[in-house]
Scaffold this motif. Structure first.
Motif, PDB file in Angstrom:
ATOM      1  N   MET C  94       0.855  -1.193   0.000  1.00 28.96           N
ATOM      2  CA  MET C  94       0.000   0.000   0.000  1.00 28.96           C
ATOM      3  C   MET C  94       0.888   1.239   0.000  1.00 28.96           C
ATOM      4  N   LYS C  98      -2.035   5.321   2.815  1.00 26.77           N
ATOM      5  CA  LYS C  98      -2.902   4.243   3.273  1.00 26.77           C
ATOM      6  C   LYS C  98      -2.318   3.572   4.513  1.00 26.77           C
ATOM      7  N   TYR C 136       6.765  13.363   3.040  1.00 29.01           N
ATOM      8  CA  TYR C 136       5.609  13.945   2.364  1.00 29.01           C
ATOM      9  C   TYR C 136       5.693  13.766   0.852  1.00 29.01           C
ATOM     10  N   GLU C 137       6.901  13.947   0.308  1.00 24.30           N
ATOM     11  CA  GLU C 137       7.063  13.874  -1.148  1.00 24.30           C
ATOM     12  C   GLU C 137       6.760  12.467  -1.663  1.00 24.30           C
ATOM     13  N   ARG C 139       4.567  10.276  -0.453  1.00 18.64           N
ATOM     14  CA  ARG C 139       3.411   9.670   0.216  1.00 18.64           C
ATOM     15  C   ARG C 139       2.555   8.800  -0.696  1.00 18.64           C
ATOM     16  N   TYR C 140       2.621   8.986  -2.020  1.00 15.17           N
ATOM     17  CA  TYR C 140       1.828   8.110  -2.893  1.00 15.17           C
ATOM     18  C   TYR C 140       2.643   6.957  -3.457  1.00 15.17           C
TER      19      TYR C 140
END
Lengths: 344, 303, 247
Positions: C94, C98, C136-137, C139-140
């Motif tokens: 994930m 998530k 943060y950068e 996070r996906y």
């Protein structure tokens, strides 16, 4: 967004008119919906939660029996009714039939949900293959015990009354019962997977120990998920009891190696752990099954066994898994969107 | 229900009945132990849970039965089934099992379940769904004023099972292949680093398992009955025994096999032959439950 | 100062191997407490005993005054005592967001709330904490594609997301790029002061633990060797011997 509305609109329209534009296949389509229901609900625990049950068929069989017994008990004495040696002919009035069907089907769902809570409390201590074998054992034991239980007809099974109006109307009636349950199961699953509960199920699947260490109520979530899934399977079983009119314990109700294994194959074929996978898998599997049943006289079971082996071994991600790999953008998977944003 | 109670009280009134049941059970249990040993072997070495185990047994039985019908002496059916099932096991390994070894456990479980369906159905198409057995023309020994009857055929079966088991154990202990198998079971990667061809070891282990099952089946057909769809019950028994005994515990497997055989005979005595499969499955659930409680004590789950 | 974790005479053996022998120590509320010791001295075993991975042979473990040595992992975690793993455990398939959302404190949720979708605040909190640990950068990205050090940071952020009362960290700086270590020490201190989380840290890096901890315990061969403030430990001859004796 509008594209999606068109898609679902066309789909619903097709579901509604299907039995009328394909009148010869009404029963086939109803069976397809049954497959879709059991596949979606199997995936709730198998695909999303990682607990591969081989015993969900237990809820199908139990649902059949519970529905039938409730319907009979409303009008008659069950022990007398199921007595194979009695000559009495039992006649249901229309009210008795529909009331019995409604209460029976609902009762089947509720009873199966409760069963799942009880059985799950014991079997969810088992992991991986032990869980699969343990649940398989529960299903086989259920069938064996029921087939030796005379009060519910023993090995003879139970006969229910025929749909009181015309035969073709009956087929449409059962089609819509199954279709309604199937759509409800799909919508419910879609909603469930979007909640925190759904995420918790995924967490249990991917690393249950970590989920425990994070303080998730793993046992509670597992029980609820299985019980919700059993609810729908029980309802499907209840409807089947009335659709089939006559059923017997080992071959129809607790049909461990037929439907019990088909539902797993449907999900694997379509793609485990995806929303549409079970639906697509059920459709493809059902088509395959009907073709082999008609053209491989005698060898259809061998063909099915081969399909299971081939799916499991060579086609692991299933159809949806394959699509996700080829066309990730269809599924809104963002990989580097944030980085692109940052550079622009 | 009254019938069950009557059957139970019979056990207390005539203790000799117990002895008869236990002797019968142990003779059948020896064969269960044989296929369970094969399962433990495959499970331990390549971590494949083989649900087709029982169908190998039944297939071996049909090989012996078919040969006996062709006029071959039934005892020769045992080595013949061993060889035929060895080949079958090797083919299945190369086609399917080699591709599921490194995958998650459910994959191997389901793949072997598919194989089980294929074997059972092919046997059904070839030989029909009647129960079959081979009648051996040997005497029956009587003990205790005729209360205990031991057919020499059954005794012969147990002896052959024991001989086969001894042979396999000696092979595992002393031969180079046996050592390679044990090394691979402990750590396949380390074995590979040390130059053991694990692929060959896996193929050999699976074929050996299949052959053991085949030989067991050839004995089963002489002392009991076979039918194309009896395989799943044999598989479940093998799982019960291995789960009860644990992996890599050979004396445990033998003891559990004999115990399960005896318990099943008790079940058949009390509940009647109609409950045979139910008794096997209930034993599975009971054994799982006991193991579960044991694991709970040390805060582990059964996996 | 009140004690949040109290360990009284805990012993644990595996077979014949004594992993912990009569260990007694306590962690003060709001403090950062360090646990050091040579390899194989029983630090991780002690952590596992605290969070309930295995039953202890004897002794007592109390968390906020309640006996927890007989409770299961989940029960202890639901009391607000969370641990991270030496080998990181994150949900590799994930993405980071998530992962964070799964780590929401389920113990503070009613059953009905767990059937809700994640709120805007949950997403904001996830983003904020990912920014806090510097992910943060990414996070996906799939968590499994992160480097080992980044996974450690993610696991730390997940633990913070869970809003624990006390957090047990097993070697938080192992495998982390040395240039990032100062930043991590700073974050651990901020987690302690800003979020008010009591930290209990296993650490091999002496510089880190001396800068971080208010109080340090040293284990050797399963027994408590020394305890005290960092400077006391630094000059303790027994501790120096234990570490040097290893070589």
């Amino acid at each position: 967004m509008s594209k999606r509305f068109v898609f679902y609109g066309v789909l619903i329209a097709f579901i509604l008119i299907a039995p009328f534009i394909l009148p010869d296949f009404k029963t086939q389509l109803a069976t397809l919906w049954l497959m879709i229901i059991v596949a979606i609900t199997w995936d709730m625990t198998g695909g999303q939660m990682g607990y591969n049950s081989l015993g969900n068929i237990f809820f199908y069989g139990t649902g059949m029996y519970v529905a039938a017994i409730i319907a009979i008990a409303i009008a008659f004495d069950v022990g007398e009714y199921t007595n194979a040696f009695s000559d009495t002919i039992y006649k249901f009035t229309d009210t008795q039939y529909f009331l019995g069907a409604a209460l029976g089907v609902l009762g089947a769902g509720v009873f199966c949900a409760l069963c799942a809570l009880i059985i799950g409390y014991i079997t969810f201590g088992l992991r991986g293959p032990y869980f699969a074998i343990g649940t398989l054992g529960v299903a086989i034991a259920g069938g064996e015990l029921v087939s030796n239980w005379d009060w519910v007809g023993g090995g003879q099974g139970i006969s229910l009354p025929v749909y009181p109006y015309d035969l073709e109307g009956g087929k449409v009636f059962f089609y819509f019962l199954f279709a309604g349950t199937g759509v409800a199961a799909f919508v419910f699953a879609k909603w469930l997977y979007s909640t925190r509960f759904g995420a918790a199920l995924n967490a249990i699947r991917d690393d249950e120990e970590k989920a425990e260490a994070m303080g998730l109520h793993t046992m509670r979530y597992k029980l609820i998920a299985w019980s919700l899934s059993a609810f729908f399977v029980g309802i499907a079983g209840g409807i089947s009891a009335f659709q089939l009119i006559h059923f017997e314990p080992l071959e129809t109700a607790y049909q461990t190696i037929n439907l019990g294994i088909f539902m797993v194959v449907c999900v694997l074929l379509g793609g485990k752990g995806t929303l549409w996978g079970p639906v697509v898998g059920a459709i493809v599997f059902h088509l395959f099954k009907e073709v082999t049943w008609n053209y491989f006289l005698g060898w259809q079971w061998v063909a099915l066994g081969t399909l299971i082996v081939v799916t499991v071994v060579y086609f692991r991600d299933g159809i949806m898994g394959w699509l996700v790999r080829v066309r990730p953008e269809w599924f809104g998977i963002r990989v580097e969107s944030r980085e692109r944003e940052a550079t622009s | 229900m009254d019938q069950f109670l009557a059957n139970i009280s019979l056990l207390f009134e005539f203790p000799i009945v117990n002895l008869k049941i236990v002797i019968d059970g142990v003779m059948i249990g020896a064969l269960f132990a044989l296929s369970a040993y094969g399962l433990a072997l495959v499970w331990g070495v390549m971590n494949v849970k083989n649900l087709a185990q029982g169908d190998f047994v039944i297939a071996g039985g049909y090989v012996a039965w078919w040969l006996a019908n062709q006029g071959v002496h039934p005892l020769l059916g045992v080595p013949a089934a061993f060889v035929v099932l060895w080949i079958l096991g090797w083919v299945i390994y190369k086609l399917v099992i080699t591709r599921v070894i490194e995958r998650d456990l459910f994959t191997s479980l389901l793949a072997t379940f598919g194989i089980a369906i294929i074997i059972a159905q092919v046997l059904n198409l070839l030989f029909g769904s009647d129960t079959q057995s081979i009648a051996l023309k040997y005497d029956t020994l009587y003990f205790m004023d005729g209360f205990i009857d031991v057919p020499i055929a059954k005794l012969l079966g147990v002896l052959m099972a024991a001989a086969l088991a001894t042979g396999v154990i000696l092979f595992m202990k002393w031969s180079r292949m046996g050592q390679a198998i044990r090394a691979t079971a402990q750590d396949a990667r380390a074995a590979r680093v040390l130059g053991i061809n694990t692929e060959k070891v896996y193929a050999f282990t699976f074929s050996l398992n299949s052959a053991i099952c085949g030989a067991a089946g050839a004995i089963v057909v002489m002392v009991w009955v076979i039918q194309p769809f009896y395989g799943i019950t044999h598989s479940i028994r093998a799982f019960v025994i291995v789960t009860a005994a644990g992996l890599g515990n050979l004396p445990g497997v033998i003891a559990a096999g004999l115990g399960i055989g005896a318990l099943e005979q008790y079940g058949a005595h009390i509940f009647g032959i109609g409950y045979q499969q139910a008794v096997a499955v209930l034993l599975l659930l009971i054994v799982l439950l006991i193991r579960l409680v044991q694991q709970k004590r040390v805060r582990k789950s059964l996996q | 100062m009140s004690e949040i974790i109290q360990i009284q005479g805990v012993s644990k053996t595996f077979g014949g191997v004594v992993a912990n022998n009569n260990v007694t120590l306590s962690v003060n509320k709001g403090d950062i407490t360090g646990l050091i010791g040579p390899n194989g001295s029983g630090k991780t075993t002690l952590f596992n005993s605290i969070v309930g991975y295995h039953p202890i042979d004897s002794g007592s473990i109390q968390f906020e005054g309640r006996e927890i040595s007989r409770k299961s992992v989940q029960d202890i975690a639901r009391m607000g005592l969370i641990r991270t793993f030496q080998q990181t455990r994150i949900y590799g398939k994930m993405n980071c967001v998530k992962n964070m959302l799964i780590s929401l404190p389920h113990r503070k949720m009613s059953l009905l709330e767990s059937f809700k979708q994640n709120s805007e605040q949950d997403f904001e909190k996830a983003d904020r904490l990912l920014e806090f640990v510097g992910l943060y950068e990414k996070r996906y990205l799939n968590a499994g594609s992160l480097s080992f050090g980044q996974q450690k940071l993610l696991e730390f952020a997940m633990a913070l997301m869970n809003e624990p009362t006390a957090l047990l960290l097993d070697e938080p700086t192992a495998g982390i790029n040395p240039t990032l270590i100062n930043g991590l020490i700073d974050r651990l201190k901020r987690a302690n002061s800003e979020f008010g989380i009591t930290l209990f840290v296993i650490e091999h890096n002496m510089r880190v633990i001396m800068n971080l901890a208010d109080r340090i315990y040293c284990l050797a061969h399963g027994e408590l060797l020394a305890e005290g403030r960092p400077e006391e430990i630094q000059n303790n001859q027994k501790v120096i011997d234990a570490y040097l004796g290893e070589h």
